[in-house]
Design a protein around this motif. Structure first.
Motif, PDB file in Angstrom:
ATOM      1  N   UNK A 112       0.838  -1.204   0.000  1.00  0.00           N
ATOM      2  CA  UNK A 112       0.000   0.000   0.000  1.00  0.00           C
ATOM      3  C   UNK A 112       0.875   1.258   0.000  1.00  0.00           C
ATOM      4  N   UNK A 113       1.864   1.292   0.868  1.00  0.00           N
ATOM      5  CA  UNK A 113       2.751   2.453   0.966  1.00  0.00           C
ATOM      6  C   UNK A 113       3.511   2.664  -0.342  1.00  0.00           C
ATOM      7  N   UNK A 114       4.058   1.588  -0.889  1.00  0.00           N
ATOM      8  CA  UNK A 114       4.867   1.709  -2.097  1.00  0.00           C
ATOM      9  C   UNK A 114       4.017   1.965  -3.338  1.00  0.00           C
ATOM     10  N   UNK A 115       2.769   1.515  -3.338  1.00  0.00           N
ATOM     11  CA  UNK A 115       1.869   1.824  -4.450  1.00  0.00           C
ATOM     12  C   UNK A 115       1.705   3.336  -4.579  1.00  0.00           C
ATOM     13  N   UNK A 116       1.556   3.991  -3.439  1.00  0.00           N
ATOM     14  CA  UNK A 116       1.405   5.448  -3.446  1.00  0.00           C
ATOM     15  C   UNK A 116       2.689   6.124  -3.938  1.00  0.00           C
ATOM     16  N   UNK A 117       3.847   5.623  -3.512  1.00  0.00           N
ATOM     17  CA  UNK A 117       5.113   6.190  -3.979  1.00  0.00           C
ATOM     18  C   UNK A 117       5.230   6.007  -5.488  1.00  0.00           C
TER      19      UNK A 117
END
Length: 192
Positions: A112-117
């Motif tokens: 989830x965090x890296x999808x946003x990045x």
């Protein structure tokens, strides 16, 4: 007094504060120790750096990464926390958070965090790589392949992404595609 003489006076005073480049070089040395199987030396280098740097986001992100790589999660979290306090909206800080979640085995949160990045910084190769790995670990193989293909597009010199793609193609029963990815990975690693 002219601005030129003020600048001359400022240059006469010794500046003991190391530059960001000095710290990034020191972190690079620590990373080489860590990658070379000398974690104690890496930790010693990092502790020296951590004791002297407390307001440089780039250095704190690097510290987060190297401490996380070594499994020193408390130190990684402390460096990341300091980086967040300085610049919570930094894409580098967001990526470091996602990579640290991945290294802690929190793959769904990392994805989830890296999808946003990846959405906000589409040229962030490490974010694509670790997001692809997170997707793989949670069983979303087709998505992992797509994201890792993006990682190879963004950073075509990262052998890890090709190796991971090879493993995923093997899992999907595509031996020719897998062999091609392994060949590219080996060539990038300098192996015969």
């Amino acid at each position: 007094m002219s601005s030129e003489s003020v600048n001359d006076e400022a240059n006469d005073e010794p500046n003991d504060a190391p530059s960001t480049r000095d710290w990034l070089e020191a972190i690079s040395v620590a990373r080489q120790f860590a990658d070379g199987g000398q974690p104690r030396r890496a930790i010693g280098e990092l502790q020296q750096i951590a004791d002297q740097v407390d307001d440089n986001v780039a250095v704190l992100v690097e510290l987060t990464d190297v401490f996380g790589h070594l499994g020193r999660f408390d130190e990684a979290e402390a460096a990341l926390h300091r980086a967040v306090e300085i610049d919570a909206r930094s894409p580098a800080v967001a990526a470091a958070r996602g990579i640290l979640l991945f290294r802690r085995g929190l793959y769904e949160q990392a994805e989830v965090q890296l999808r946003e990045v990846c959405r906000t910084e589409p040229e962030h190769g490490l974010a694509h790589y670790y997001r692809g790995e997170a997707l793989n670990r949670i069983g979303r193989v087709d998505e992992a392949i797509e994201v890792l293909q993006n990682a190879t597009r963004v950073d075509p010199a990262d052998a890890r992404a090709y190796h991971s793609l090879g493993r995923l193609y093997d899992r999907k029963g595509q031996p020719e595609a897998a062999a091609g990815m392994y060949r590219v990975a080996r060539s990038l690693e300098g192996s015969p």
